[in-house]
Write a protein that holds these residues in place. Sequence first.
Motif, PDB file in Angstrom:
ATOM      1  N   UNK A 144     -44.396  78.054 -39.895  1.00 51.99           N
ATOM      2  CA  UNK A 144     -44.292  78.155 -41.351  1.00 51.99           C
ATOM      3  C   UNK A 144     -44.764  79.511 -41.863  1.00 51.99           C
ATOM      4  N   UNK A 145     -45.086  80.427 -40.948  1.00 55.58           N
ATOM      5  CA  UNK A 145     -45.542  81.764 -41.302  1.00 55.58           C
ATOM      6  C   UNK A 145     -45.172  82.721 -40.165  1.00 55.58           C
ATOM      7  N   UNK A 146     -45.410  84.019 -40.372  1.00 58.12           N
ATOM      8  CA  UNK A 146     -45.133  85.004 -39.323  1.00 58.12           C
ATOM      9  C   UNK A 146     -45.755  84.533 -38.018  1.00 58.12           C
ATOM     10  N   UNK A 147     -44.921  84.448 -36.984  1.00 56.42           N
ATOM     11  CA  UNK A 147     -45.372  83.870 -35.719  1.00 56.42           C
ATOM     12  C   UNK A 147     -44.661  84.550 -34.558  1.00 56.42           C
ATOM     13  N   UNK A 148     -45.390  84.725 -33.444  1.00 61.64           N
ATOM     14  CA  UNK A 148     -44.795  85.153 -32.184  1.00 61.64           C
ATOM     15  C   UNK A 148     -44.880  83.976 -31.219  1.00 61.64           C
ATOM     16  N   UNK A 189     -40.919  84.822 -44.123  1.00 63.31           N
ATOM     17  CA  UNK A 189     -41.639  85.198 -42.909  1.00 63.31           C
ATOM     18  C   UNK A 189     -40.648  85.406 -41.767  1.00 63.31           C
ATOM     19  N   UNK A 190     -41.167  85.913 -40.653  1.00 66.70           N
ATOM     20  CA  UNK A 190     -40.344  86.191 -39.469  1.00 66.70           C
ATOM     21  C   UNK A 190     -40.956  85.514 -38.249  1.00 66.70           C
ATOM     22  N   UNK A 191     -40.088  85.177 -37.317  1.00 68.63           N
ATOM     23  CA  UNK A 191     -40.523  84.618 -36.038  1.00 68.63           C
ATOM     24  C   UNK A 191     -39.873  85.450 -34.943  1.00 68.63           C
ATOM     25  N   UNK A 208     -34.974  88.732 -22.707  1.00 74.41           N
ATOM     26  CA  UNK A 208     -35.528  87.420 -23.027  1.00 74.41           C
ATOM     27  C   UNK A 208     -36.088  87.300 -24.435  1.00 74.41           C
ATOM     28  N   UNK A 209     -35.928  88.345 -25.245  1.00 74.93           N
ATOM     29  CA  UNK A 209     -36.533  88.370 -26.576  1.00 74.93           C
ATOM     30  C   UNK A 209     -35.569  87.869 -27.661  1.00 74.93           C
ATOM     31  N   UNK A 259     -40.300  75.081 -40.137  1.00 73.20           N
ATOM     32  CA  UNK A 259     -39.177  75.094 -39.199  1.00 73.20           C
ATOM     33  C   UNK A 259     -39.579  74.587 -37.829  1.00 73.20           C
ATOM     34  N   UNK A 260     -38.674  73.847 -37.212  1.00 69.02           N
ATOM     35  CA  UNK A 260     -38.811  73.446 -35.818  1.00 69.02           C
ATOM     36  C   UNK A 260     -37.973  74.433 -35.003  1.00 69.02           C
ATOM     37  N   UNK A 261     -38.603  75.146 -34.072  1.00 66.71           N
ATOM     38  CA  UNK A 261     -37.932  76.163 -33.264  1.00 66.71           C
ATOM     39  C   UNK A 261     -37.771  75.602 -31.852  1.00 66.71           C
TER      40      UNK A 261
END
Length: 141
Positions: free
Chosen positions: A88-92, A20-22, A58-59, A69-71
């Motif tokens: 734990x999944x695609x997140x913005x 996945x991507x964040x 800022x991106x 994951x802890x971001x």
Amino acid sequence: MVRGDKQVIRFLGVQTEKPFAVDGVVHDALGNPVSGVAITFEQTDNGSKSTVVTGPDGRFVRSNLSGVLKVTPQKTHWTFEPPYATVYEDTSLYFKGVQTTYTVSGYVEDEQGQPIERAVVTFVDSLNQVSTVLTNANGSL
């Protein structure tokens, strides 16, 4: 156990987690982008880490992730809300940064205890940024 000389064994690999991507953005309280923020991705099961840095807008983005994951955003002299996010999944994600500020007060006087008006007081922070103020008629900052 396999016996004989004419056995064929086939294995099928199955991916148990889909990568996945964040992505996200960091703004200050006024909605301005905050560049130079280190965004750390830490695996909660083994502690391994990787980091990306926000750009001028800022991106940030990090792909090909797996697990939980802890971001965490980090930048010297800044605090962030929320302080971290768990993904734990695609997140913005959206983090709001607040620059740490300090207040200095005091007064300047001569050897006889008289206030010194218009004395120049210079402050240098840990990033070597310089600020200068003048005292008022009471010698106060």
